[in-house]
Design a protein around this motif. Structure first.
Motif, mmCIF file in Angstrom:
data_model
loop_
_atom_site.group_PDB
_atom_site.id
_atom_site.type_symbol
_atom_site.label_atom_id
_atom_site.label_comp_id
_atom_site.label_asym_id
_atom_site.label_seq_id
_atom_site.Cartn_x
_atom_site.Cartn_y
_atom_site.Cartn_z
ATOM 1 N N ALA A 183 13.939 1.911 13.697
ATOM 2 C CA ALA A 183 14.344 3.113 12.913
ATOM 3 C C ALA A 183 14.529 4.390 12.776
ATOM 4 C CB ALA A 183 13.972 3.088 10.841
ATOM 5 N N PRO A 184 15.751 5.207 13.159
ATOM 6 C CA PRO A 184 15.811 6.286 13.651
ATOM 7 C C PRO A 184 14.729 7.187 12.534
ATOM 8 C CG PRO A 184 18.093 5.940 13.261
ATOM 9 C CD PRO A 184 16.627 4.488 12.984
ATOM 10 N N GLU A 185 14.534 8.551 13.158
ATOM 11 C CA GLU A 185 13.445 8.896 12.100
ATOM 12 C C GLU A 185 14.028 10.583 12.436
ATOM 13 O OE1 GLU A 185 9.768 6.870 10.763
ATOM 14 O OE2 GLU A 185 9.145 8.034 12.438
ATOM 15 N N VAL A 186 13.576 11.334 11.482
ATOM 16 C CA VAL A 186 14.017 12.953 11.719
ATOM 17 C C VAL A 186 12.927 13.507 12.331
ATOM 18 C CG1 VAL A 186 15.977 13.626 9.985
ATOM 19 C CG2 VAL A 186 13.219 13.585 9.159
ATOM 20 N N PRO A 187 12.610 14.098 12.751
ATOM 21 C CA PRO A 187 11.170 14.734 13.926
ATOM 22 C C PRO A 187 9.939 15.325 12.583
ATOM 23 C CG PRO A 187 12.737 16.384 14.470
ATOM 24 C CD PRO A 187 13.473 15.275 13.784
ATOM 25 N N LEU A 188 10.687 16.299 11.277
ATOM 26 C CA LEU A 188 9.893 16.513 10.583
ATOM 27 C C LEU A 188 10.612 16.480 8.881
ATOM 28 C CD1 LEU A 188 8.980 20.125 11.426
ATOM 29 C CD2 LEU A 188 7.598 18.193 11.749
ATOM 30 N N LEU A 189 9.562 16.205 8.126
ATOM 31 C CA LEU A 189 10.404 15.699 6.360
ATOM 32 C C LEU A 189 9.734 16.898 5.701
ATOM 33 C CD1 LEU A 189 8.606 11.935 6.400
ATOM 34 C CD2 LEU A 189 11.399 12.744 6.818
ATOM 35 N N ARG A 190 10.586 17.329 4.604
ATOM 36 C CA ARG A 190 10.089 18.678 4.019
ATOM 37 C C ARG A 190 8.945 18.656 2.989
ATOM 38 N NH1 ARG A 190 7.691 21.371 2.821
ATOM 39 N NH2 ARG A 190 7.971 23.505 1.392
ATOM 40 N N TRP A 191 8.692 17.372 3.131
ATOM 41 C CA TRP A 191 7.305 16.596 1.722
ATOM 42 C C TRP A 191 6.777 15.628 2.381
ATOM 43 C CZ3 TRP A 191 6.430 20.864 -0.661
ATOM 44 C CH2 TRP A 191 6.803 21.206 -1.265
ATOM 45 N N GLU A 192 5.332 15.572 2.487
ATOM 46 C CA GLU A 192 4.979 13.711 2.974
ATOM 47 C C GLU A 192 5.327 12.490 2.596
ATOM 48 O OE1 GLU A 192 1.815 10.331 2.086
ATOM 49 O OE2 GLU A 192 2.434 12.762 0.571
ATOM 50 N N HIS A 193 5.481 13.260 0.410
ATOM 51 C CA HIS A 193 5.761 11.797 -0.233
ATOM 52 C C HIS A 193 7.556 11.782 0.131
ATOM 53 C CE1 HIS A 193 6.849 15.641 -3.144
ATOM 54 N NE2 HIS A 193 8.342 15.086 -2.306
ATOM 55 N N GLU A 194 7.675 11.556 0.636
ATOM 56 C CA GLU A 194 9.446 11.657 1.522
ATOM 57 C C GLU A 194 9.589 10.020 2.000
ATOM 58 O OE1 GLU A 194 12.697 12.435 0.681
ATOM 59 O OE2 GLU A 194 11.872 14.314 -0.280
ATOM 60 N N LEU A 195 8.361 9.683 2.916
ATOM 61 C CA LEU A 195 7.669 9.379 4.026
ATOM 62 C C LEU A 195 7.043 7.685 2.954
ATOM 63 C CD1 LEU A 195 8.175 7.462 6.897
ATOM 64 C CD2 LEU A 195 5.839 8.311 7.464
ATOM 65 N N PRO A 196 7.763 6.658 2.672
ATOM 66 C CA PRO A 196 7.893 5.316 2.083
ATOM 67 C C PRO A 196 6.051 4.974 2.595
ATOM 68 C CG PRO A 196 9.664 4.614 2.623
ATOM 69 C CD PRO A 196 9.398 6.157 3.194
ATOM 70 N N GLU A 197 5.324 4.143 1.993
ATOM 71 C CA GLU A 197 3.824 3.952 2.202
ATOM 72 C C GLU A 197 4.565 2.198 2.640
ATOM 73 O OE1 GLU A 197 -0.041 2.636 3.932
ATOM 74 O OE2 GLU A 197 1.231 4.854 3.401
ATOM 75 N N PRO A 198 4.075 1.541 3.413
ATOM 76 C CA PRO A 198 4.795 0.243 3.430
ATOM 77 C C PRO A 198 3.921 -0.873 2.264
ATOM 78 C CG PRO A 198 4.319 1.160 5.844
ATOM 79 C CD PRO A 198 3.814 1.723 4.490
ATOM 80 N N CYS A 199 4.782 -1.406 1.459
ATOM 81 C CA CYS A 199 3.536 -1.778 0.658
ATOM 82 C C CYS A 199 4.650 -3.727 0.463
ATOM 83 C CB CYS A 199 4.560 -2.113 -1.159
ATOM 84 S SG CYS A 199 2.911 -0.113 -0.872
ATOM 85 N N VAL A 200 3.426 -4.115 0.580
ATOM 86 C CA VAL A 200 4.290 -5.799 0.083
ATOM 87 C C VAL A 200 4.059 -5.800 -0.933
ATOM 88 C CG1 VAL A 200 3.328 -6.469 2.088
ATOM 89 C CG2 VAL A 200 1.817 -6.943 0.281
ATOM 90 N N LEU A 201 5.600 -7.069 -2.462
ATOM 91 C CA LEU A 201 5.173 -6.723 -3.844
ATOM 92 C C LEU A 201 4.380 -8.198 -4.154
ATOM 93 C CD1 LEU A 201 9.300 -5.935 -3.448
ATOM 94 C CD2 LEU A 201 7.749 -4.415 -3.818
#
Length: 331
Positions: free
Chosen positions: A164-182
């Motif tokens: 997926a395309p991404e921005v170079p920087l995110l304002r906060w670390e918690h904007e990026l989800p950790e890949p999780c199985v359900l």
């Protein structure tokens, strides 16, 4: 590995028989860090997205930022058990000040994995959830998007988007989800008890029972909202929780039909007031209470996401026409 919700500390229908008529079902998703594939229901994993189909982008103006975190640096820091380092925001050509900005794929859910997932337009059975990575306006509002698909039809695509395309920087670390199985698990659920969500006499009895429990057993006594009604964490269907805002009427903007809760996203799977819901598989049976919970952050905050100031994000859809715009409510 399955996840099993412990029996409630009190049988709620034994105490309040009237609640049997209001009982519902919700599917607790129990996300845990892992390596989900694009054909899995997941949080933070690769989306089932046909190659060549435009990725969702946000064209609105965004809040100006001063520093941020590179997505790849966030991933490396998490893998090392460290905190990522921020860097200054570029002054010129900053993504987020001038659109378009690619949305972050938060989650996708197949009805084959989660049977209670409500149908989308034309009986679509795959829901994909996205969020703009940047805030909007002086009130730091967020923009979400819900994409519906026919799973079988989508899976017949010749090629899929590799990354997926991404921005170079995110304002906060918690904007990026950790890949999780359900680990989906259906459980009984009961409405939030406040301001007309249940008959007034029943709410009064619940409040009185809560007070009596606290008086007799102290602050660790079970209570209706925290232990008996609505489980914490990511879940599909059931009833909305209203801890921050109080109950709200959510009607479709297109046709005024009362909307139904499609899903709830939450940053934390438990807190001090809801730890009784932590699955048996994540507990040490020789210990009691919060001390029994094992797994640390992978159990308490597996997705690394946050919504508002640690609120629940409720996604509502129209019961009359799922094609009408959804509504996003932080509570």
């Amino acid at each position: 590995m399955t996840r099993t919700t412990p029996a409630r500390p009190v049988s709620v229908e034994a105490v309040f028989p009237e609640l049997a008529a209001h009982r519902g079902r919700t599917t607790r998703l129990h996300p845990r860090p892992g390596r989900p594939g694009m054909r899995d229901s997941h949080i933070g994993g690769p989306m089932l997205w046909p190659d060549g189909e435009p990725w969702p982008v946000c064209h609105e103006p965004h809040q100006r930022e001063t520093e941020g975190y590179a997505p790849d640096e966030i991933r490396r820091a998490r893998a090392a058990g460290a905190r990522p380092s921020s860097r200054p925001w570029p002054r010129a050509g900053t993504p987020g000040e001038e659109g378009p900005v690619p949305f972050v794929g938060l989650a996708q859910f197949f009805r084959r994995d989660i049977p209670v997932l409500a149908a989308g337009p034309d009986d679509a059975d795959l829901a994909q959830l996205f969020r703009c990575p940047f805030a909007h306006g002086p009130y730091l509002e967020r923009r979400y998007r819900l994409v519906w698909r026919q799973a079988a039809e989508t899976e017949r695509a010749e090629r899929f988007l590799a990354a997926a395309p991404e921005v170079p920087l995110l304002r906060w670390e918690h904007e990026l989800p950790e890949p999780c199985v359900l680990h989906p698990e259906e459980v009984d659920t009961y409405p939030w008890a406040e301001d007309g969500t249940l008959p007034a006499p029943l709410i009064a009895r619940i409040d009185a029972w809560d007070d009596a429990q606290a008086t007799e057993h102290g602050p660790d006594a079970p209570n209706y909202q925290g232990d008996l009604s609505i489980p914490p964490g990511w879940r599909v269907g059931g009833f909305p929780s209203w801890a921050s805002t109080g109950p709200m009427a959510v009607d479709c903007a297109a046709c005024a039909t009362p909307m139904r809760l499609l899903l709830t996203a939450e940053g934390y799977e438990m807190d001090g007031g809801s730890h009784s819901w932590v699955p048996l598989e994540d507990r040490d049976p020789s210990l009691r209470g919060m001390a029994s919970i094992q797994g640390g952050r992978s159990v308490a905050q597996p997705t690394r996401l946050r919504f508002g100031r640690d609120r629940d994000l409720h996604v509502f859809t129209c019961q009359a026409d799922p094609g009408h715009p959804p509504q996003w409510v932080l509570s």
